[in-house]
Design an enzyme around this catalytic site. Structure first.
Site, PDB file in Angstrom:
ATOM      1  N   ASP A 180       0.822  -1.203   0.000  1.00  0.00           N
ATOM      2  CA  ASP A 180       0.000   0.000   0.000  1.00  0.00           C
ATOM      3  C   ASP A 180       0.863   1.262   0.000  1.00  0.00           C
ATOM      4  O   ASP A 180       0.671   2.153   0.817  1.00  0.00           O
ATOM      5  CB  ASP A 180      -0.920  -0.052   1.245  1.00  0.00           C
ATOM      6  CG  ASP A 180      -1.875   1.122   1.307  1.00  0.00           C
ATOM      7  OD1 ASP A 180      -2.359   1.537   0.245  1.00  0.00           O
ATOM      8  OD2 ASP A 180      -2.105   1.620   2.426  1.00  0.00           O
ATOM      9  N   GLU A 418       2.779  -8.217   7.342  1.00  0.00           N
ATOM     10  CA  GLU A 418       1.526  -8.814   6.876  1.00  0.00           C
ATOM     11  C   GLU A 418       1.689  -9.831   5.757  1.00  0.00           C
ATOM     12  O   GLU A 418       1.055  -9.714   4.708  1.00  0.00           O
ATOM     13  CB  GLU A 418       0.533  -7.724   6.473  1.00  0.00           C
ATOM     14  CG  GLU A 418       0.208  -6.783   7.614  1.00  0.00           C
ATOM     15  CD  GLU A 418      -0.987  -5.855   7.325  1.00  0.00           C
ATOM     16  OE1 GLU A 418      -1.459  -5.830   6.184  1.00  0.00           O
ATOM     17  OE2 GLU A 418      -1.439  -5.187   8.256  1.00  0.00           O
ATOM     18  N   TYR A 471      -7.333  -3.052  12.318  1.00  0.00           N
ATOM     19  CA  TYR A 471      -8.084  -1.868  11.877  1.00  0.00           C
ATOM     20  C   TYR A 471      -9.546  -1.946  12.300  1.00  0.00           C
ATOM     21  O   TYR A 471     -10.450  -1.689  11.516  1.00  0.00           O
ATOM     22  CB  TYR A 471      -7.904  -1.681  10.354  1.00  0.00           C
ATOM     23  CG  TYR A 471      -6.514  -1.134  10.063  1.00  0.00           C
ATOM     24  CD1 TYR A 471      -6.255   0.233  10.132  1.00  0.00           C
ATOM     25  CD2 TYR A 471      -5.450  -1.990   9.803  1.00  0.00           C
ATOM     26  CE1 TYR A 471      -4.979   0.740   9.925  1.00  0.00           C
ATOM     27  CE2 TYR A 471      -4.170  -1.490   9.597  1.00  0.00           C
ATOM     28  CZ  TYR A 471      -3.947  -0.130   9.662  1.00  0.00           C
ATOM     29  OH  TYR A 471      -2.689   0.390   9.461  1.00  0.00           O
ATOM     30  N   GLU A 508       0.277  -1.562  14.286  1.00  0.00           N
ATOM     31  CA  GLU A 508      -0.493  -0.643  13.432  1.00  0.00           C
ATOM     32  C   GLU A 508      -1.913  -0.561  13.935  1.00  0.00           C
ATOM     33  O   GLU A 508      -2.517  -1.581  14.281  1.00  0.00           O
ATOM     34  CB  GLU A 508      -0.588  -1.139  11.968  1.00  0.00           C
ATOM     35  CG  GLU A 508       0.603  -0.871  11.114  1.00  0.00           C
ATOM     36  CD  GLU A 508       0.420  -1.311   9.653  1.00  0.00           C
ATOM     37  OE1 GLU A 508      -0.723  -1.301   9.143  1.00  0.00           O
ATOM     38  OE2 GLU A 508       1.433  -1.671   9.034  1.00  0.00           O
TER      39      GLU A 508
HETATM   40  C1  GCB Z   1      -1.691  -2.227   6.678  1.00  0.00           C
HETATM   41  C2  GCB Z   1      -0.369  -2.191   6.004  1.00  0.00           C
HETATM   42  C3  GCB Z   1       0.019  -0.788   5.594  1.00  0.00           C
HETATM   43  C4  GCB Z   1      -1.184  -0.071   5.029  1.00  0.00           C
HETATM   44  C5  GCB Z   1      -2.252   0.025   6.105  1.00  0.00           C
HETATM   45  C6  GCB Z   1      -3.530   0.696   5.594  1.00  0.00           C
HETATM   46  O1  GCB Z   1      -2.033  -3.156   7.362  1.00  0.00           O
HETATM   47  O2  GCB Z   1       0.653  -2.784   6.768  1.00  0.00           O
HETATM   48  O3  GCB Z   1       1.055  -0.868   4.660  1.00  0.00           O
HETATM   49  O4  GCB Z   1      -0.876   1.193   4.524  1.00  0.00           O
HETATM   50  O5  GCB Z   1      -2.584  -1.245   6.520  1.00  0.00           O
HETATM   51  O6  GCB Z   1      -3.667   1.897   5.703  1.00  0.00           O
HETATM   52  O7  GCB Z   1      -4.367  -0.022   5.068  1.00  0.00           O
END
Ligand code: GCB
Length: 601
Positions: A180, A418, A471, A508
């Site tokens: 990403d 990931e 997330y 994260e």
């Molecule tokens: C993740 C990734 C990261 C992305 C982020 C996102 O899990 O490790 O590279 O930018 O999510 O914002 O989706």
């Protein structure tokens, strides 16, 4: 005359470092075969004789420098050229040409002769050019850079061909990414020519320990070019004021610093932050000064230890990313980032998702900010777990450890972000990569970053600290911050139940936020939503912080650019800072939180 070391080019009384940074000539090979440069051997003549060239800044990514979409989105071989002189005084010395990083694949010619090639971005490489240079006239340096990502590169990617000529032009293809962030390409860091004596210091390994008030320094110096010749050796440990505090006359030894000043992260109330010593190595005619800090790293089932004291990591994930220069090295940007890390009260960052510039890590060492050092293993899928992938991954870890092994700021290696760690192949793959990394550097911790569940992940059993990305309230239950607390707490308890000896770190969490958008009640993409979401995570962190929960990294320090897509609004907007490094509301939330943590260790 040169071995396997990759010491940073530092000038000394025996070494001269010249930079080749500046404006170079540039052209892309956009021929139908994408291979014209090799068929016509462009390295054998001045680049401008092969077609039109444009000026290009080095170091920089080439993508965002021009106003031309074809340059920004180019996939294939890009060619660079510059001229340089060497001093005729250097003829009886080793003259090396070093690149801090070129993304992705690089081939280098000096006056039409191949000097060096390198597979992979983000890490340095060099070649000895004595046999290729003109000592009394100008030299031509040609560099070909290929940014294509394939199932065998790290990070992996793939090329997708569109064969339906009623819908796409003939030969149409796109580069698919498994990550990403934008696949910035070009000569990203310094290009330097440096000289050293024929008999020279090739590598230095320093591992420190603590005994009472004393610092123990184990070092090993490797020489190159000496053959059977015996070489006089003098080693001094210098303190931060340059005073000699220990010395030896052996290439490999253990010396003691009496009443040592330890290296500590800057926000710990204990000790002196970021105290650095220098190992001054004099061997024959060569002199090299390697900075280091005295500190230890440890782990228990409850968390990280630095100098045997618990260390709670309150930090950010980052990217090398900015306007115009992309991933190109830029001192004002480095300086600004460190001012903002300190403004935020950050004591730790992860080099997501690749090795950062040595000049960035220098600041981490000298400003006392801990680094979880991540390799470019981002987006590894099941089809990227073959024997060739493992071999390349290990090679990258070897280059990475070789580069950063003496840095006190680095406490842990992250071997991937990931990956598909829930498939059977992942067990073999990560067992091998993680154990190999540990064997290269037993003085630090090793991990990878998982986004799988406690009951599906097959690779976390190999790590020292379980690092997981979540997330909640963003990709799942979008808009529902009320479920975050329960879901995250369940998650943490489950990890603990299955892996009771490993501490946890949230590597994260975050929410996309367009700076300037406000709404009450909050709504996704507003600053208010980001603040609300982060606050919910913080409540859970605070519950487990006194126990086995050892750190938090917000995604992300700043907004950054990605490939174009309908889920990204001119890039990923999960920064607590904008791409220009100005605060969103969430930055103030984080700053208050992190600053309050200074004294509550
Ligand atoms: C993740 C990734 C990261 C992305 C982020 C996102 O899990 O490790 O590279 O930018 O999510 O914002 O989706």
């Amino acid at each position: 005359v040169t071995g396997q070391g990759m010491l940073y080019p530092r000038s000394s009384e025996s070494r001269v470092v010249n930079t080749l940074d500046g404006m170079w000539s540039f052209r892309m090979d956009d021929s139908p075969s994408r291979d014209q440069g090799f068929t016509d051997q462009w390295w054998t003549k001045p680049l401008k004789q092969t077609g039109d060239v444009i000026p290009m800044a080095v170091p920089s990514s080439y993508n965002d420098v021009t106003a031309d979409r074809a340059v920004r989105d180019f996939v294939g071989w890009a060619w660079y050229e510059t001229d340089f002189f060497v001093s005729s005084d250097w003829q009886d010395r080793v003259v090396s040409l070093r690149f801090g990083s070129v993304h992705y694949y690089a081939m280098v010619w000096v006056n039409g002769q191949e000097a060096v090639r390198h597979n992979g971005g983000h890490l340095p490489f060099e070649g000895v050019i004595n046999d290729m240079v003109n000592w009394t006239s100008s030299n031509r340096l040609t560099v070909a850079v290929n940014n294509t990502l394939t199932p065998l590169t790290l990070p992996p990617g793939s090329i997708e061909w569109q064969k339906d000529t009623s819908r796409y032009p003939d030969g149409y293809f796109v580069q698919n990414l498994q990550m990403d962030f934008f696949n910035y390409a070009g000569i990203h860091r310094h290009v330097q020519i440096y000289t050293k004596p024929r008999i020279n210091i090739d590598d230095i390994i320093i591992v420190t320990d603590i005994q009472g008030d004393n610092g123990i320094v184990n070092y090993n110096v490797t020489l190159a070019g000496n053959g059977d010749q015996s070489v006089s050796v003098k080693i001094n440990v210098l303190d931060a004021d340059g005073a000699v505090v220990a010395s030896s006359s052996r290439l490999s030894d253990q010396v003691v610093i009496v009443n040592v000043t330890l290296w500590w992260p800057w926000t710990m109330t204990t000790g002196t932050p970021a105290y650095m010593y220098t190992l001054q190595v004099m061997a024959g005619d060569d002199v090299y000064r390697e900075p280091f800090g005295v500190r230890t790293v440890g782990v228990t089932s409850q968390g990280f230890l630095i100098n045997s004291k618990p260390f709670y990591c309150h930090g950010v994930d980052k990217h090398e990313d900015s306007d115009i220069r992309g991933k190109g090295l830029d001192y004002p940007l480095i300086a600004r980032d460190f001012y903002m890390l300190k403004w935020l009260g950050v004591n730790c960052f992860r080099s997501s998702h690749y090795p950062y510039a040595e000049e960035i890590l220098d600041q981490a060492d000298r400003q006392g900010i801990v680094v979880i050092n991540e390799c470019p293993g981002v987006g590894i899928r099941e089809n990227n777990m073959g024997p060739e992938n493992v071999a390349h991954h290990k090679e990258v870890m070897w280059e990475f450890v070789r580069r950063d092994k003496n840095r006190p700021a680095v406490v842990m290696w992250s071997t991937a972000n990931e990956p598909r760690s829930d498939v059977p192949k992942a067990e073999l793959y990560f067992g091998e990569v993680i154990n190999y990394t540990r064997s290269l550097d037993p003085s630090r911790l090793v991990t990878f970053i998982s986004n799988k569940d406690y009951n599906t992940d097959r690779a976390v059993k190999f790590v020292d600290v379980i690092c997981f990305n979540r997330y909640y309230g963003w990709y799942k239950d979008t808009g529902h911050t009320e479920v975050i607390k329960l879901q995250l707490a369940t998650d943490i308890k489950n990890w603990r139940k299955t892996h009771p000896t490993k501490p946890l770190l949230m590597s994260e969490y975050g929410a996309g936020t367009v700076a300037g958008l406000h709404q009450e009640p909050s709504y996704v993409f507003t600053e208010d939503y980001q603040v609300e979401l982060m606050s919910e995570y913080h409540k859970v962190f605070d519950t487990y912080r006194a126990q086995y929960f050892t750190g938090e990294l917000v995604w992300n320090f700043a907004d950054f650019i990605t490939a174009e897509g309908v889920t990204r609004v001119v890039g990923n907007k999960k920064g607590v800072l904008t791409r220009q490094r100005q605060p969103k509301a969430s930055a103030h939330l984080l700053r208050d939180r992190y600053h309050a943590m200074f004294d509550s260790k």
